[in-house]
Every structure is written in structure tokens, then in C-alpha cells.
Design an enzyme around this catalytic site. Structure first.
Site, PDB file in Angstrom:
ATOM      1  N   ASP A   1      41.161  41.547  33.939  1.00 46.66           N
ATOM      2  CA  ASP A   1      40.690  40.301  33.333  1.00 46.66           C
ATOM      3  C   ASP A   1      41.438  39.976  32.055  1.00 46.66           C
ATOM      4  O   ASP A   1      41.531  38.825  31.642  1.00 46.66           O
ATOM      5  CB  ASP A   1      39.185  40.384  33.063  1.00 46.66           C
ATOM      6  CG  ASP A   1      38.442  40.316  34.378  1.00 46.66           C
ATOM      7  OD1 ASP A   1      38.333  41.350  35.052  1.00 46.66           O
ATOM      8  OD2 ASP A   1      38.038  39.200  34.753  1.00 46.66           O
TER       9      ASP A   1
ATOM     10  N   ARG B   1      32.744  32.403  29.770  1.00 50.20           N
ATOM     11  CA  ARG B   1      32.983  33.832  30.023  1.00 50.20           C
ATOM     12  C   ARG B   1      34.075  34.310  29.055  1.00 50.20           C
ATOM     13  O   ARG B   1      35.186  33.781  29.077  1.00 50.20           O
ATOM     14  CB  ARG B   1      33.407  34.073  31.484  1.00 50.20           C
ATOM     15  CG  ARG B   1      32.280  33.842  32.472  1.00 50.20           C
ATOM     16  CD  ARG B   1      32.540  34.517  33.795  1.00 50.20           C
ATOM     17  NE  ARG B   1      32.198  35.918  33.791  1.00 50.20           N
ATOM     18  CZ  ARG B   1      32.504  36.770  34.783  1.00 50.20           C
ATOM     19  NH1 ARG B   1      33.178  36.333  35.815  1.00 50.20           N
ATOM     20  NH2 ARG B   1      32.142  38.028  34.725  1.00 50.20           N
TER      21      ARG B   1
ATOM     22  N   ARG C   1      34.658  32.913  40.329  1.00 53.42           N
ATOM     23  CA  ARG C   1      34.857  34.167  39.595  1.00 53.42           C
ATOM     24  C   ARG C   1      36.210  34.800  39.940  1.00 53.42           C
ATOM     25  O   ARG C   1      36.873  34.369  40.881  1.00 53.42           O
ATOM     26  CB  ARG C   1      33.719  35.151  39.897  1.00 53.42           C
ATOM     27  CG  ARG C   1      33.611  35.426  41.395  1.00 53.42           C
ATOM     28  CD  ARG C   1      33.165  36.800  41.740  1.00 53.42           C
ATOM     29  NE  ARG C   1      34.109  37.818  41.357  1.00 53.42           N
ATOM     30  CZ  ARG C   1      35.246  38.082  42.020  1.00 53.42           C
ATOM     31  NH1 ARG C   1      35.622  37.354  43.078  1.00 53.42           N
ATOM     32  NH2 ARG C   1      36.046  39.049  41.629  1.00 53.42           N
ATOM     33  N   GLY C   2      36.540  35.870  39.178  1.00 53.21           N
ATOM     34  CA  GLY C   2      37.862  36.484  39.336  1.00 53.21           C
ATOM     35  C   GLY C   2      38.785  35.764  38.366  1.00 53.21           C
ATOM     36  O   GLY C   2      38.821  34.519  38.351  1.00 53.21           O
ATOM     37  N   ALA C   3      39.508  36.544  37.545  1.00 57.29           N
ATOM     38  CA  ALA C   3      40.247  35.942  36.422  1.00 57.29           C
ATOM     39  C   ALA C   3      41.138  34.753  36.821  1.00 57.29           C
ATOM     40  O   ALA C   3      41.009  33.660  36.248  1.00 57.29           O
ATOM     41  CB  ALA C   3      41.037  37.025  35.696  1.00 57.29           C
TER      42      ALA C   3
HETATM   43  O1  MRU Z   1      32.828  39.456  37.018  1.00 55.71           O
HETATM   44  P1  MRU Z   1      33.927  39.113  37.981  1.00 55.71           P
HETATM   45  O2  MRU Z   1      33.515  39.210  39.407  1.00 55.71           O
HETATM   46  O3  MRU Z   1      34.584  37.813  37.633  1.00 55.71           O
HETATM   47  O4  MRU Z   1      35.009  40.264  37.723  1.00 55.71           O
HETATM   48  C1  MRU Z   1      36.229  40.202  38.414  1.00 55.71           C
HETATM   49  C2  MRU Z   1      37.124  41.345  38.144  1.00 55.71           C
HETATM   50  O5  MRU Z   1      36.843  42.225  37.363  1.00 55.71           O
HETATM   51  C3  MRU Z   1      38.457  41.297  38.830  1.00 55.71           C
HETATM   52  O6  MRU Z   1      38.907  42.581  39.138  1.00 55.71           O
HETATM   53  C4  MRU Z   1      39.474  40.611  37.889  1.00 55.71           C
HETATM   54  O7  MRU Z   1      38.993  39.363  37.490  1.00 55.71           O
HETATM   55  C5  MRU Z   1      40.797  40.448  38.530  1.00 55.71           C
HETATM   56  S1  MRU Z   1      40.758  39.178  39.745  1.00 55.71           S
HETATM   57  C6  MRU Z   1      42.272  39.001  40.424  1.00 55.71           C
END
Ligand code: MRU
Length: 343
Positions: free
Chosen positions: A238, A90, A47-49
Site C-alpha cells: 500500500d 483511507r 479497495r486495493g492500492a
Molecule cells: O484493505 P485493503 O483490502 O484495501 O488492503 C489491500 C492490500 O493490502 C493489498 O495487498 C495492497 O493494496 C496491494 S493491491 C495491489
């Protein structure tokens, strides 16, 4: 700092840390199967963009490299279908579509050399995407650290740290760099309901790396700002639209509104792979809706509401550009309307 996702180039595999198990267990997993990869992204093990983008690129190469197809045209068609399937895991984080697009372009440009050349191109592109992410996040950190004064008290929401990228992260990269520079920043981490990425991941990785971190519930941030105890907010994104509106974890918008009310600078940190110039504004960003159980139970364990209660569970919200002091990228710090100049 260990990586979150990385390639095993010898055995053609994606390696990753299962983020659903943190902070209780740091389990390293491997993947070379498309359906597994889709599932791991969907359930937030990856997870995380930026980590989703890099993980998708490496996992895609690991899977496609194992296929037996020998006809280049048919191989390319299968790649396109598989890419579309993977992107649907996603919808909000644009890094996923960005990475798959790069992989398909690399394979297509090697089409004349046949399937073996296309597979080699996929491998080289996945490795490049992985290496670029490390350099990009470090550059975001270098630009963002200039905004941090010694001893600054900073607030962050969700996890946009090393765990959300390959290394360093986006919103936490300036904090890690400021720490390296001896500025000793102090971080307040919102716990980030419903899935507690702030508590489970941000507080964990900052503490592991020796950064002073204080965990707060999401509803405590405004009271800290009201008391003048937050100097700046750093969050990730994201997807950032062309006009600078930024989608990030649900709750980011209320942090931005509070920061603006109390005159606290609010920075969004994101690589250009998160900036989607084809998306005109925040209203055009698709917001992922997730399972009710994420809200009705405490981290999938105990029911904590009446089963008859309806649930609203969007994973992200959009902060309008006018609430964002600056967008910190690998190419410098931009205002919303200036993003097209940097891409
Ligand atoms: O649902 P997630 O945990 O994937 O959401 C992640 C976020 O909202 C982060 O802030 C975003 O992806 C930036 S990661 C560098």
C-alpha cells in the site's frame, strides 16, 4: 479478465465492481458523487492500492465535471478542498493521494483556458491514469514472471490481484503471466483475516482465471514453509518507503518473518505510484485503524467473542526492507535502497 474500475466516458461516470459482495455476487455499480465515492473507498467496495487510486481519479472527474462553477480560481479551490476530503478516506495506500495530486496538477495546468478546459483536463488525466495502470501491472507481471519456475508453489497474502487494480493486479500479475507462459504455477492463498480478502477475492479471481489455487488459514503458512512446500512469496503493498520498508495488509509481516526463517524468497510487487520517496522509512507510514466489528464478528454477521473484549484492528503492518528479497516494479526488480534510482 474483466476490469475492477473503469470510466464511462460517454456519461462521465465511474463504474466499479462492489468488492464487499464477492464472491457471492458480482455487482457492477456506478458513481458520480464525491460523498458516495468517499464512502465506497472507506467501506472497501473499491479497495486495493492501485484500484483506489484509479477509482478516485475517475470518480473525482465524474463529480467535478458536473459542477456549475464558472470561475477558474474558485473551481480550483473547490477541487483542492474536495481532493483533501477524498484523500482522508483511507490514509495508508499512497496511490490515493498520488492520483488526486495528479488530477489537481492537470486541472491547474489548464487554468488559463477556464473551467471548461480544466474539466477536459480532469477527464483526460483520469483516462490516462486508468490506461497507465493496465500497462504498469502488465509490466510488473512480465518482470515478476521471470522469477517463477514451471510448477512453482507460491504463497500470497490478502488480494493484490486484478480486483485490487484495473486488471492483472500487482502480486498476482507475475502469476497470471506465468500461467499465460504455460508454467502452471500453484498458489496458496492466505484467507487474510479479518476481512478475508484472500478467501473472498484472491481465491475467487485465481479460480475464475483457471489458476491452481489452494485456500489456507493465515496460521497455516509457516507449516507449509517448514515442509519445503512454498518456493516463493508474492505480496502487494500500500506504500513503500524510500528505504524499501513496505506497508501491506496486516499479517504480511509474519509471512515475511516466516519466509526469512525458512529461506523462502519474499517479493513485494508494486508500481512506482505506490513508492513514496518522501516517506523515509516504515515508521513514518500512517497505519489505518478499523472498526472492532471487523474482528468481533465473522464478516459482520455473527458475534464470535465476548462483547467486553477489547479489539486491536490495524489494517496494515510494515515489513522491514531487510526481509524483502526484491521489489518488483514496472521498471524492473529493485532492492530497498535502490528505489530512488527508478523514480
Ligand atoms: O484493505 P485493503 O483490502 O484495501 O488492503 C489491500 C492490500 O493490502 C493489498 O495487498 C495492497 O493494496 C496491494 S493491491 C495491489
Amino acid at each position: 479478465m474483466t476490469d475492477t474500475v473503469w470510466p464511462d466516458l460517454k456519461n462521465d461516470k465511474l463504474m466499479y465492481i462492489d468488492q464487499t459482495l464477492l464472491p457471492n455476487e458480482k455487482r457492477v455499480c456506478e458513481c458520480c458523487d464525491l460523498r458516495q465515492l468517499y464512502g465506497e473507498i472507506k467501506r472497501l467496495a473499491i479497495r486495493g492500492a492501485p484500484a483506489i487510486g484509479v477509482g478516485a481519479a475517475i470518480g473525482f472527474y465524474a463529480y467535478e465535471t458536473r459542477g456549475t462553477e464558472t470561475d477558474a480560481k474558485r473551481f480550483l479551490r473547490a477541487l483542492e478542498e474536495d481532493g483533501e476530503y477524498l484523500v482522508s478516506s483511507r490514509p495508508t495506500a499512497v496511490n490515493l493521494a498520488w492520483a488526486v495530486k495528479r488530477m489537481l496538477k492537470a486541472a491547474k495546468s489548464a487554468e488559463n483556458g477556464g473551467v471548461p478546459a480544466m474539466k477536459a483536463a480532469l477527464k483526460a488525466e483520469a483516462e490516462a491514469i486508468y490506461n497507465e495502470d493496465i500497462a504498469t501491472c502488465r509490466a510488473i507481471g512480465e518482470h515478476g514472471a521471470k522469477l517463477i519456475k514451471p510448477g512453482a508453489r507460491l504463497l500470497t497474502h490478502c488480494n493484490a490481484g486484478a480486483l485490487a487494480a484495473v486488471r492483472y493486479g500487482t502480486a498476482l500479475a507475475p502469476i497470471y503471466l506465468a500461467q499465460e507462459q504455460g508454467k502452471n504455477p500453484r498458489v496458496f492463498a492466505d484467507e487474510t483475516r479479518p476481512l478475508l480478502q484472500g478467501a473472498r477475492l484472491t481465491a475467487w479471481e485465481l479460480a475464475e482465471n483457471g489458476v491452481d489455487v489452494t485456500l489456507i488459514c493465515d496460521n497455516m503458512a509457516a507449516s507449509l514453509m517448514a515442509k519445503g512446500e512454498i518456493d516463493a512469496v508474492f505480496v502487494g503493498a500500500d506504500r513503500v518507503a524510500a528505504n524499501g520498508d513496505a506497508a501491506n495488509k496486516i499479517g504480511t509481516l509474519s509471512v515475511a518473518v516466516n519466509a526469512n526463517h525458512f529461506g523462502v524468497p519474499f517479493y513485494v510487487c508494486a508500481p512506482f505510484s505506490t513508492i513514496d520517496l518522501e516517506c523515509p522509512d516504515g515508521g513514518s507510514i500512517i497505519i489505518e485503524q478499523r472498526a472492532p466489528e471487523e474482528v468481533t464478528t465473522m464478516h459482520y454477521r455473527r458475534m464470535m467473542t465476548h462483547p467486553g473484549a477489547k479489539v486491536y484492528n490495524p489494517a496494515f503492518d510494515v515489513t522491514p526492507a531487510e526481509l524483502i528479497t526484491g521489489i518488483v516494479t514496472e521498471k524492473g526488480i529493485f532492492k530497498g535502497g535502490e528505489l530512488a534510482n527508478g523514480k
